[in-house]
Write a protein that holds these residues in place. Sequence first.
Motif, PDB file in Angstrom:
ATOM      1  N   THR A   6       0.816  -1.557   0.419  1.00  0.00           N
ATOM      2  CA  THR A   6      -0.307  -0.161   0.126  1.00  0.00           C
ATOM      3  C   THR A   6       1.258   1.450   0.068  1.00  0.00           C
ATOM      4  O   THR A   6       1.897   1.522   0.635  1.00  0.00           O
ATOM      5  N   ILE A   7       0.942   2.320  -1.122  1.00  0.00           N
ATOM      6  CA  ILE A   7       1.717   2.955  -1.443  1.00  0.00           C
ATOM      7  C   ILE A   7       0.310   4.551  -1.011  1.00  0.00           C
ATOM      8  O   ILE A   7      -0.224   4.616  -1.873  1.00  0.00           O
ATOM      9  N   VAL A   9       0.084   8.344  -2.432  1.00  0.00           N
ATOM     10  CA  VAL A   9       0.613   9.376  -2.447  1.00  0.00           C
ATOM     11  C   VAL A   9       0.341  10.700  -2.249  1.00  0.00           C
ATOM     12  O   VAL A   9      -0.788  10.987  -1.909  1.00  0.00           O
ATOM     13  N   LEU A  32       2.523   3.306 -11.545  1.00  0.00           N
ATOM     14  CA  LEU A  32       2.725   2.413  -9.881  1.00  0.00           C
ATOM     15  C   LEU A  32       1.986   1.191 -10.494  1.00  0.00           C
ATOM     16  O   LEU A  32       0.631   0.645 -10.863  1.00  0.00           O
ATOM     17  N   TYR A  37       1.324  -2.806  -6.087  1.00  0.00           N
ATOM     18  CA  TYR A  37       0.586  -1.719  -5.202  1.00  0.00           C
ATOM     19  C   TYR A  37      -0.439  -1.858  -4.692  1.00  0.00           C
ATOM     20  O   TYR A  37      -1.121  -1.678  -5.990  1.00  0.00           O
ATOM     21  N   ILE A  39      -3.154   1.936  -4.513  1.00  0.00           N
ATOM     22  CA  ILE A  39      -2.182   3.460  -3.562  1.00  0.00           C
ATOM     23  C   ILE A  39      -4.011   4.185  -3.732  1.00  0.00           C
ATOM     24  O   ILE A  39      -4.987   4.153  -3.543  1.00  0.00           O
ATOM     25  N   ALA A  97      -0.661   2.456   5.210  1.00  0.00           N
ATOM     26  CA  ALA A  97       0.736   2.138   4.420  1.00  0.00           C
ATOM     27  C   ALA A  97       1.344   2.010   4.552  1.00  0.00           C
ATOM     28  O   ALA A  97       1.752   2.373   5.541  1.00  0.00           O
ATOM     29  N   VAL A  99       4.234   2.800   2.072  1.00  0.00           N
ATOM     30  CA  VAL A  99       5.146   3.543   2.786  1.00  0.00           C
ATOM     31  C   VAL A  99       4.116   4.968   1.849  1.00  0.00           C
ATOM     32  O   VAL A  99       3.509   4.514   1.763  1.00  0.00           O
ATOM     33  N   PHE A 101       4.401   8.240  -0.413  1.00  0.00           N
ATOM     34  CA  PHE A 101       5.056   8.753  -1.739  1.00  0.00           C
ATOM     35  C   PHE A 101       4.956  10.337  -1.473  1.00  0.00           C
ATOM     36  O   PHE A 101       3.717  10.458  -1.958  1.00  0.00           O
ATOM     37  N   TYR A 125       8.694   6.695   4.373  1.00  0.00           N
ATOM     38  CA  TYR A 125       8.854   7.517   3.370  1.00  0.00           C
ATOM     39  C   TYR A 125       9.676   7.293   1.920  1.00  0.00           C
ATOM     40  O   TYR A 125      11.182   7.135   2.574  1.00  0.00           O
ATOM     41  N   ILE A 347      10.387   2.732  -4.256  1.00  0.00           N
ATOM     42  CA  ILE A 347      10.058   2.497  -2.736  1.00  0.00           C
ATOM     43  C   ILE A 347      10.656   1.182  -1.964  1.00  0.00           C
ATOM     44  O   ILE A 347      10.863   1.189  -0.801  1.00  0.00           O
TER      45      ILE A 347
END
Length: 362
Positions: A6-7, A9, A32, A37, A39, A97, A99, A101, A125, A347
């Motif tokens: 899970t990113i 953004v 992505l 991923y 988002i 999340a 990460v 971004f 991050y 990432i």
Amino acid sequence: MSKPITIAVIFGGQSGEHEVSLVSAHAVMSNLDPDRYHIEALGIGKDGRWWHGPGALAMLMAAADPARLPASATMVAPGPVRELGRVGEPGWSLPPADVIFPVLHGPYGEDGTIQGLFELAGHPYVGCGVAASAVGMDKAFMKAAFAAADLPILPWVLVRRHELAALEMVCERIEATLHFPLFVKPANLGSSVGVSKVRDRAELITGLHEAARHDRRIVVEQGISAREIEISVLGNEHVEVSIPGEIIPAGEWYDYHAKYIAGGSQTIVPAALTEMQIAQVQTLAKRAFQAIDGAGLARVDFLLDREQGTLWLNEVNTMPGFTPISMYAKMWEASGLPYPQLLDRLIELALARSARAGYVKV
């Protein structure tokens, strides 16, 4: 198949680069890999309110200033969105999340403030940490770090907004150290927002007042006739550099309009440099990145004097543009690292940096 990462953004923000951030985020989210991923879109309005959901980008795009939207901006599909409010308000929280971004440019996004929030929340991050982001955003602190690392920088003068009350004395101090033409810049801003090229005392006064609209600290730099050379950096402890590129601006110099609106600027990758010049750019870029304790990514900008052939370090951008016309990804593409794989690497670097941070919890 393994569970997608899970990113979150994050885009928009409260700086003068709000519109650039929206276009950068659209490019990132579009590239992505959906098989790898999941988002979570998080938009920050110009009023500081956060919005969460698939429709956050479309909502901020609709509210954006059309005159400031880059020419590469495209339509974004609408979708559901919910308001999270401002940081610190009851009920505000970051969604779960793996990460984050932060595709944010300028103050309150690229200057260490939001990076501190991620650190406090314990979220990995993408990009530089608090100190590197703060130093990389503030042109005066950045130049001090470069000077301490014995890196080549042009002469410059720092002016504080309150000093403009004695404007004639300020101008005399600048003119005693530098000679026209000069570049006048807000210390904390990017994308050439608030930047002026000045050729005489009258233009200097106008440029100082314009920069003071955006920041209380102003950097005045020696202007030279130069080629604009850029290079991309990637890594944490072990730093890689791309092949360098060159910007040929549509106007007299590479201001916001030439970068994003006019559409006539040229980007040449690779730059027409000798092997010795390429090696020098790459070496200095690594040293500049390490001088601010960079991590993850940066774009390092140079000025190559047309008359003397001297290479001057201009600045480090800790969250460079990711728009379709931005140089950071273009230079990696030309170096053999396509955009989607570049995002994968960023990432991976964020997760690796978080794992090796070495914080001791008590």
